[in-house]
Write a protein that holds these residues in place. Sequence first.
Motif, mmCIF file in Angstrom:
data_model
loop_
_atom_site.group_PDB
_atom_site.id
_atom_site.type_symbol
_atom_site.label_atom_id
_atom_site.label_comp_id
_atom_site.label_asym_id
_atom_site.label_seq_id
_atom_site.Cartn_x
_atom_site.Cartn_y
_atom_site.Cartn_z
ATOM 1 N N GLY A 186 0.833 -1.195 0.000
ATOM 2 C CA GLY A 186 0.000 0.000 0.000
ATOM 3 C C GLY A 186 0.866 1.242 0.000
ATOM 4 O O GLY A 186 2.084 1.164 -0.114
ATOM 5 N N ALA A 187 0.224 2.396 0.144
ATOM 6 C CA ALA A 187 0.952 3.667 0.149
ATOM 7 C C ALA A 187 1.924 3.719 1.323
ATOM 8 O O ALA A 187 3.006 4.289 1.238
ATOM 9 C CB ALA A 187 -0.040 4.821 0.226
ATOM 10 N N PHE A 188 1.508 3.101 2.425
ATOM 11 C CA PHE A 188 2.278 3.171 3.666
ATOM 12 C C PHE A 188 3.509 2.278 3.610
ATOM 13 O O PHE A 188 4.546 2.582 4.160
ATOM 14 C CB PHE A 188 1.353 2.723 4.803
ATOM 15 C CG PHE A 188 1.926 2.891 6.176
ATOM 16 C CD1 PHE A 188 1.706 4.056 6.883
ATOM 17 C CD2 PHE A 188 2.657 1.874 6.771
ATOM 18 C CE1 PHE A 188 2.229 4.215 8.153
ATOM 19 C CE2 PHE A 188 3.179 2.024 8.038
ATOM 20 C CZ PHE A 188 2.959 3.208 8.736
ATOM 21 N N GLY A 189 3.384 1.162 2.908
ATOM 22 C CA GLY A 189 4.473 0.193 2.864
ATOM 23 C C GLY A 189 3.934 -1.165 2.488
ATOM 24 O O GLY A 189 2.861 -1.276 1.909
ATOM 25 N N LYS A 190 4.681 -2.210 2.823
ATOM 26 C CA LYS A 190 4.269 -3.565 2.471
ATOM 27 C C LYS A 190 3.719 -4.280 3.691
ATOM 28 O O LYS A 190 4.083 -3.981 4.822
ATOM 29 C CB LYS A 190 5.462 -4.343 1.921
ATOM 30 C CG LYS A 190 5.932 -3.815 0.587
ATOM 31 C CD LYS A 190 7.018 -4.696 -0.003
ATOM 32 C CE LYS A 190 7.353 -4.191 -1.404
ATOM 33 N NZ LYS A 190 8.347 -5.029 -2.077
ATOM 34 N N VAL A 191 2.832 -5.235 3.431
ATOM 35 C CA VAL A 191 2.304 -6.073 4.494
ATOM 36 C C VAL A 191 2.746 -7.505 4.230
ATOM 37 O O VAL A 191 2.611 -8.012 3.114
ATOM 38 C CB VAL A 191 0.765 -5.995 4.575
ATOM 39 C CG1 VAL A 191 0.234 -6.951 5.624
ATOM 40 C CG2 VAL A 191 0.336 -4.572 4.909
ATOM 41 N N PHE A 192 3.323 -8.131 5.248
ATOM 42 C CA PHE A 192 3.812 -9.495 5.133
ATOM 43 C C PHE A 192 3.080 -10.411 6.099
ATOM 44 O O PHE A 192 2.643 -9.976 7.168
ATOM 45 C CB PHE A 192 5.304 -9.556 5.486
ATOM 46 C CG PHE A 192 6.189 -8.769 4.578
ATOM 47 C CD1 PHE A 192 6.745 -9.345 3.441
ATOM 48 C CD2 PHE A 192 6.486 -7.449 4.862
ATOM 49 C CE1 PHE A 192 7.569 -8.609 2.602
ATOM 50 C CE2 PHE A 192 7.313 -6.702 4.027
ATOM 51 C CZ PHE A 192 7.856 -7.287 2.891
#
Length: 120
Positions: free
Chosen positions: A38-44
């Motif tokens: 997303g705009a904020f960063g990655k989700v793992f």
Amino acid sequence: GGGHTLIGGVTNPPYPAPQGVHHVQRKDIALKWELGEGAFGKVFLAECSNLLPEQEKTLVAVKALKEGTESARLDFQREAELLTVLQHQHIVKFYGVCTEGEPLLMVFEYMKHGDLNRFL
């Protein structure tokens, strides 16, 4: 009647220091695979050790901050504090943050059928 007295005229700072936010050790987080970006960063998807007393390893969703800029760090900090304060049964459980080294990480409960968009 007794009036209200201000103790030293204390005003709230624009955002609180990260108080009450649980800290997760980076060595306890084992990233498995990327769930989305997303705009904020990655989700793992990750496995976290020593998170819950009743489980050796807990499946978690980890949000990684994309950039380590000062304003991004402040947003991260504010969101972490907000999530800590806002804990209730209708939102995904927020476990804590990992702020040692880069990238900054937020650790959430992983919901198999959860809405990934709430992380992104």
